[in-house]
Enzyme design. Sequence first.
Site, PDB file in Angstrom:
ATOM      1  N   GLU A 247      40.015 -66.077  22.313  1.00 48.86           N
ATOM      2  CA  GLU A 247      41.393 -66.419  21.684  1.00 48.86           C
ATOM      3  C   GLU A 247      41.729 -67.952  21.438  1.00 48.86           C
ATOM      4  O   GLU A 247      42.745 -68.098  22.375  1.00 48.86           O
ATOM      5  CB  GLU A 247      41.911 -65.640  22.825  1.00 48.86           C
ATOM      6  N   ASN A 295      35.893 -63.968  19.903  1.00 46.72           N
ATOM      7  CA  ASN A 295      35.938 -62.716  20.518  1.00 46.72           C
ATOM      8  C   ASN A 295      37.542 -63.783  20.839  1.00 46.72           C
ATOM      9  O   ASN A 295      38.468 -64.380  20.438  1.00 46.72           O
ATOM     10  CB  ASN A 295      35.804 -62.494  22.086  1.00 46.72           C
ATOM     11  N   HIS A 331      43.347 -54.550  20.884  1.00 47.14           N
ATOM     12  CA  HIS A 331      44.415 -53.530  21.606  1.00 47.14           C
ATOM     13  C   HIS A 331      44.977 -53.126  20.577  1.00 47.14           C
ATOM     14  O   HIS A 331      46.004 -53.709  20.281  1.00 47.14           O
ATOM     15  CB  HIS A 331      44.757 -54.976  22.578  1.00 47.14           C
ATOM     16  N   GLU A 362      37.151 -54.687  22.965  1.00 43.09           N
ATOM     17  CA  GLU A 362      37.799 -54.546  24.136  1.00 43.09           C
ATOM     18  C   GLU A 362      39.385 -53.393  23.559  1.00 43.09           C
ATOM     19  O   GLU A 362      40.376 -52.848  24.159  1.00 43.09           O
ATOM     20  CB  GLU A 362      38.895 -56.071  23.982  1.00 43.09           C
ATOM     21  N   ASP A 364      41.989 -50.575  23.758  1.00 47.73           N
ATOM     22  CA  ASP A 364      42.479 -48.826  23.865  1.00 47.73           C
ATOM     23  C   ASP A 364      43.789 -49.370  22.875  1.00 47.73           C
ATOM     24  O   ASP A 364      44.051 -49.932  22.694  1.00 47.73           O
ATOM     25  CB  ASP A 364      42.930 -50.020  25.718  1.00 47.73           C
TER      26      ASP A 364
END
Length: 447
Positions: A247, A295, A331, A362, A364
């Site tokens: 990030e 990432n 996400h 990651e 979701d």
Amino acid sequence: MRSAPFTLLLSAFLCAAGCSDSGDGDGGETTGTGGATGGTTSGGTTSGTPSGATTGSGETSASSGATTGSGDPTSASNGATSGSGGGATTGSGAGGDGAGGSDGTGGGASARVPAASASTLREAGEKANPPLLIGAAISGGGLGNNDYKRVAAAEHNYVTAENEMKWDALEPSAGNFSWGSADNIVNWARQNNMKVKGHTLVWHSQLPGWMSSMTGKANVEAAMRRHITQVMGHFKDRLDHWDVVNEAVQTDSDTGVGNPRMRPTVFYNQIGESYIDLAFQIAREQDPKAKLYYNDYSIDARNDKVEFVYNMVKGMVDRGVPIDGVGFQMHIGPPNNEAGGADVAANMKRFTDLGLEVLISEMDINRCGGVVTAEEQLTYYHDIVAACFKEPKCTAVTFWGINDGRSWLNGWSGALCNGQSSQSLLFNDQYGKKETYNRVMNALLGK
Ligand code: G3I
């Protein structure tokens, strides 16, 4: 589905109000209660205060070795510069060693071939050709629950520690390292023949105060070098996948829209943009064979942020910086972006065309606030996982948790859940399979 302007407004409003962190739901099946401890701007970006070092006990013995067919699709070779890959074109046999098509340069694999059948996600990933790692974020608290452990090990073969390998957990005070909680997760994973990705070496969030307040280029470089060296050294015989930098880029909105720029972290402020190259170079010195990843969130489909990240990563490749791949966090829904399967596939291709691996790192899909409908969630789960599955250079799909009740989203204010379940994952709180699970399984079986 949100329109971009609405998304921008929504996110700006929410983060003006202050995004907060969620707790881990440690030990329970209900929403976590972690406190908000300061402003944040993203799905996972609080400049953290140091948490206490935890000392682990528990499991110390580890059995290694993959079970038959639990191939690591990324183990065939290393680096973005060498290897030719074998190229999977036919058949659906067992996983094997993952040769071909996943080494950064590929070698003719035009499509991944699905297993004829599978009873777990893990099996579907292992039997695909080339294999696909199926991951989950695992928390130390979760491992205190037998159902959690059972489902996590049965359905996945790839682990990311949700918090236990972050800077504040591993180096809570300068030069003093605390390995217990991370070792517990790594050892549990290895006992269950699961690979582990180290997460994460250099990140502004969950960074201890002594580090985030450091001044002076030489000091910050030295601290970064010590941290990477010590952490990779400690896990060297057990881990060869690392999120090296996490990030590093931000936009006005957490959805990846508006004014993309380098995030003003202690690393960037003191060293400049070259800290990213340096981190990867130090990591490569520590392990010539490790897979080294960048990432980030809300870079899952074309937007302002991913354009910036693409140019940043392309520059690294052009300069010969030892980066092996890019993790698209995935996400989906508040506070982050939405992305359809076709857009994810097109976005991934631009990165694989640079000779890089890509990962869904990651995943979701948050249902809170009704921003993503139930039907949209199912479509997204299927189509996004299918996009990765169809791309042989997409080497892993990791879900950010096991069951809904433990999701970080539940207590994260920007996620609109207000303590309610985000309904974002594949298993309910009784560890039963949801329809989201079925859609993911279909995608892994090529349906
Ligand atoms: O460990 C402390 C505990 O001592 C304290 O009592 C409690 C109350 O505040 O907080 C506990 O720490 C919390 C930690 O999770 C462990 O539960 C933090 O407050 C909380 O902020 C932290 O949230 C994590 C978040 O990263 C922090 O940025 C989430 O669990 C974790 O899922 C999330 O993961 C990130 C990825 O690493 C990077 N990408 C985004 C992703 C989602 O935000």
